[in-house]
Scaffold this active site. Structure first.
Site, PDB file in Angstrom:
ATOM      1  N   ASP A 255      -2.044  -0.726  -3.761  1.00 52.97           N
ATOM      2  CA  ASP A 255      -1.781   0.705  -3.765  1.00 52.97           C
ATOM      3  C   ASP A 255      -0.758   1.001  -2.684  1.00 52.97           C
ATOM      4  O   ASP A 255      -0.918   0.570  -1.541  1.00 52.97           O
ATOM      5  CB  ASP A 255      -3.100   1.456  -3.484  1.00 52.97           C
TER       6      ASP A 255
ATOM      7  N   ASP B  67       1.026   4.286  -1.061  1.00 52.18           N
ATOM      8  CA  ASP B  67       0.904   5.734  -1.077  1.00 52.18           C
ATOM      9  C   ASP B  67       1.975   6.357  -0.195  1.00 52.18           C
ATOM     10  O   ASP B  67       2.091   6.000   0.981  1.00 52.18           O
ATOM     11  CB  ASP B  67      -0.492   6.134  -0.580  1.00 52.18           C
TER      12      ASP B  67
ATOM     13  N   ASP C 283      -1.843  -0.332   0.962  1.00 52.45           N
ATOM     14  CA  ASP C 283      -3.097   0.107   1.578  1.00 52.45           C
ATOM     15  C   ASP C 283      -4.063  -1.091   1.500  1.00 52.45           C
ATOM     16  O   ASP C 283      -4.538  -1.431   0.418  1.00 52.45           O
ATOM     17  CB  ASP C 283      -3.649   1.306   0.803  1.00 52.45           C
TER      18      ASP C 283
END
Ligand SMILES: [Zn+2]
Ligand SMILES: [Zn+2]
Lengths: 338, 366
Positions: B95, B97, B274
């Site tokens: 991920d 972000d 992440d």
């Protein structure tokens, strides 16, 4: 079938094929136990065990490069006999020391042979594949080990040099020197040998062994360690880990990590925890102190917390009982209200 | 969100799943997966299982969840409580972000929604401009800079996965999350059996975290011979030297072990994933093709190499006009159209924009 020969069996006498090899050579345990012509093999087996009880590594002509066929067989057979003697004797403290000493011995051969090998499909790489299900390939830059295999072993090392980011990584492989490749796997070598011995079933007492076993029983009495008494309020995972250590069996790194972080969580000091590990097959005081200190958060490092139950379950370290009462961390054991 | 808002959003989502059922690919080994969903952004229902594609479709259209998730892990018993599921394996996920990238553009497209009076203020105000309350939620508007910066991290990640970790480029699937992030799914492979701790090692590698000078040719002993890598060396060794430049790298190395450690720490060459997402082997993860309840936008695949406009491609809800009341201090672009600013006024906008603003908390159905 695996392409191992007398030399590999002599150097790594705990390989799967050794039993078959001994049989094919026309020998059986019964003969070693009864035939007085075979006593020299039994004596050599005893030499191996005695060296291990003294904390030494048995060394022989083989170490000095002698690869005469009869010598090789003597090496192989003496290991097999030693295991039988230890099984009849049944003392964990001796088996543990023997497994450790023999793993150190094998480690030397592994490193030496890997250092000499060149070209893929080497015999040593095959040995590693057989022992650890690790696919090791020779590459001009070093020994290539698939990243996933590498991490499975290295993730529990505390030294930063073992972090993947500090390794040469390319195309899905980690490149290691022969020395590093052996160090990566050495922890499991002791386990492998110990498991190998565990699986062997003990035959009844035999005349050629009787005197030796009496002597070993005496030695074992002196070696029998004294244990730290631990109170009963520990959760089952911790009790189990302590029992494993008491029996002188190998506790995996994840288990040691759990035990140490748990006891730190209960306020124990490095000095109080360290002796618990002294019966581990690969005990080394300096390394143990170093590792405990780094887990404890001494030297200004971050202190590690005891892993949660979920995590321990995935590591097969959880031995949940009703008493756990649905706790999520071993540290909550016995503290939860209602 | 009041009843009228919820009805509008749920209706739009239901229609989306009816019209676009081909957008949500059926996960392989579907019966081994754990599913979960939220309705109207409410609490999460987890530990669900669907036997096949049909059962999944029935749920999507019947329930019209604002968010729907599926485990990247396979379990023997996906519907049991977590500790009884019997974990089998989990494919790798990442991920990235935009929130975590610390970009200077953030403040210009962030707005505050007040928890007390529901009014909307610019982020620069620092609190609710209407009632002075500090209880505000930060919501972000579409930003092409954020998307571009995130995609740069995705490209870094992809390079590491292919060159270092030996993955096949075609096994890597990138998605826009439908709100602010990008998700990278990797096809089943040799890493799937790894536990959380092992995955943390991978994550550290990808982020270039924990590097020590010794591993990059700068020994601890002062005056010891340096062995800096060459620019063509594989993995981080080459990447580090290429990023620093050969001469500056040499200079940093000569400054000594401690100084070089600082250089490694500030190199900024890791991909900014992440790590919690990658190391969580029990996670349920937003499903590709599903609607993101934070925005009403869909989680859509990002084609490799071509230009990708996240805030157009993900706008898959209907564009029939609906009436809303909206308050938004900034202009934003969605589905290729401009919206706002709105000062608490009645307006008529495309359904997808209405859903977007309602989900973000700065519009209400009228
Ligand atoms: Zn307010
Ligand atoms: Zn931005």
């Amino acid at each position: 079938m695996k392409g191992f020969g007398t030399l590999e069996y002599a150097q790594y006498p705990f390989l799967e094929g050794v039993g078959r090899y001994v049989k094919d050579s026309g020998f059986g345990i019964e003969q070693f136990g009864h035939d007085s012509d075979l006593i020299p093999y039994v004596d050599r087996a005893m030499e191996r065990i005695m060296a291990a009880t003294r904390g030494q590594i048995y060394s022989s002509e083989l170490d000095r490069g002698d690869i005469d066929h009869t010598l090789l067989d003597k090496e192989t057979f003496s290991f097999v006999i030693a295991v039988i003697i230890l099984k009849i004797c049944g003392k964990h403290s001796l088996i543990k020391r023997f497994a450790l000493a023999e793993s150190r011995r094998a480690e030397k051969f592994l490193e030496r042979n890997l250092g000499r090998d060149s070209g893929g499909g080497s015999t040593t790489a095959k040995v590693l594949a057989e022992l650890f299900s690790v696919d090791v390939r020779y590459n001009p830059r070093g020994y290539a080990i698939p990243i996933s295999d590498y991490i499975r072993h290295s993730a529990h090392f505390h030294e930063r040099e073992w972090k993947l980011v500090n390794r040469m990584v390319t195309g899905g492989d980690v490149l290691l020197s022969a020395h590093q490749a052996v160090r990566l796997l050495r922890h499991e070598l002791g386990n492998y040998i110990q498991n190998h011995i565990t699986r062997v079933s003990a035959p009844p007492m035999m005349p050629n062994f009787a005197g030796h076993i009496a002597k070993l029983n005496e030695i074992a009495k002196e070696l029998e360690p004294e244990y730290v008494v631990v109170s009963g309020e520990h959760p089952p995972c911790i009790k189990h880990a302590l029992e494993v250590l008491k029996r002188g069996e190998n506790l995996p790194h994840s288990g040691r990590f759990m035990l140490a972080t748990f006891l730190f969580g209960r306020g124990w000091t490095v000095e109080k925890i360290a002796p618990l590990f002294k019966d581990a097959p690969d005990y080394n005081e300096r390394t143990t102190m170093y590792q405990l200190k780094s887990i404890s958060g001494g030297d200004g490092k971050t202190r590690y917390n005891c892993p949660l139950c979920d995590k321990l379950r995935t590591q097969n370290l959880c031995h949940e009982t009703a008493e756990c009462n649905g706790i999520v961390s071993p540290l909550q054991f016995g503290t939860r209200r209602k | 969100m009041n009843e009228a808002d919820a009805a509008l959003v749920t209706g739009a989502i239901k229609k989306y799943y009816l019209d676009h059922h081909d957008m949500v690919p059926t996960p392989d080994k579907i019966s081994r997966r754990e599913f979960g969903y939220q309705v109207g952004g409410g609490s999460m229902v987890r530990h669900l299982s669907y036997a096949d594609e049909r059962a999944l479709r029935v749920m999507l259209v019947g329930t019209a969840p604002s968010d729907v998730y599926c485990s990247n892990a396979c379990y023997r018993f996906p519907t049991f409580a977590m500790k009884e599921k019997s974990w089998l394996d989990a494919s790798l996920i990442f991920d990235i972000d935009a929130k975590d990238l610390g970009l200077p553009c953030r403040v210009g497209h962030s707005i505050l929604v007040c928890a007390e009076c529901a009014r909307v203020s610019p982020a620069a105000a620092g609190k609710c401009a209407a009632c002075q309350s500090q209880k505000v939620t930060v919501r972000s508007l579409p930003c092409t800079k954020c998307a571009a910066a995130s995609l740069k991290e995705v490209a870094k990640l992809r390079e590491i996965l292919v060159d270092d970790l030996g993955m096949d480029d075609s096994s890597i699937h990138v998605y826009f999350s439908g709100n602010e992030g990008f998700h990278v799914h990797v096809d089943p492979g040799s890493f799937d059996a790894l536990g959380s701790r092992e995955r943390a090692e991978l994550a550290d590698y990808i982020m270039f975290k924990g590097a020590i000078p010794e591993a990059y040719g700068v020994p601890r002993a002062p005056g010891a011979k340096l062995g800096l890598p060459g620019p063509d060396d594989p993995g981080w060794r080459g990447r580090l030297v290429r990023s620093l430049g050969a001469a500056p790298a040499k200079k940093a190395a000569r400054a000594g072990h401690a100084e070089f450690q600082k250089t490694l720490g500030s190199a900024g060459i890791g991909a900014r994933i992440d790590p919690q997402v990658t190391t969580d082997i029990h996670r349920i993860f937003r499903m590709p093709g599903s609607i993101n309840g934070k925005s009403g936008l869909a989680k859509v695949p990002v084609p490799d190499g071509s230009k990708f406009d996240a805030y157009t491609e993900s706008c898959l809800i209907d564009s029939a006009k609906v009436d809303i009341t909206a308050e938004c201090p900034h202009r934003f672009v969605l589905g290729g159209r401009r919206f706002g600013p709105y000062s608490a006024k009645d307006t008529s906008v495309e359904l997808y924009a209405a859903v977007y603003m309602i989900c973000k908390g700065f519009a209400a159905a009228r």
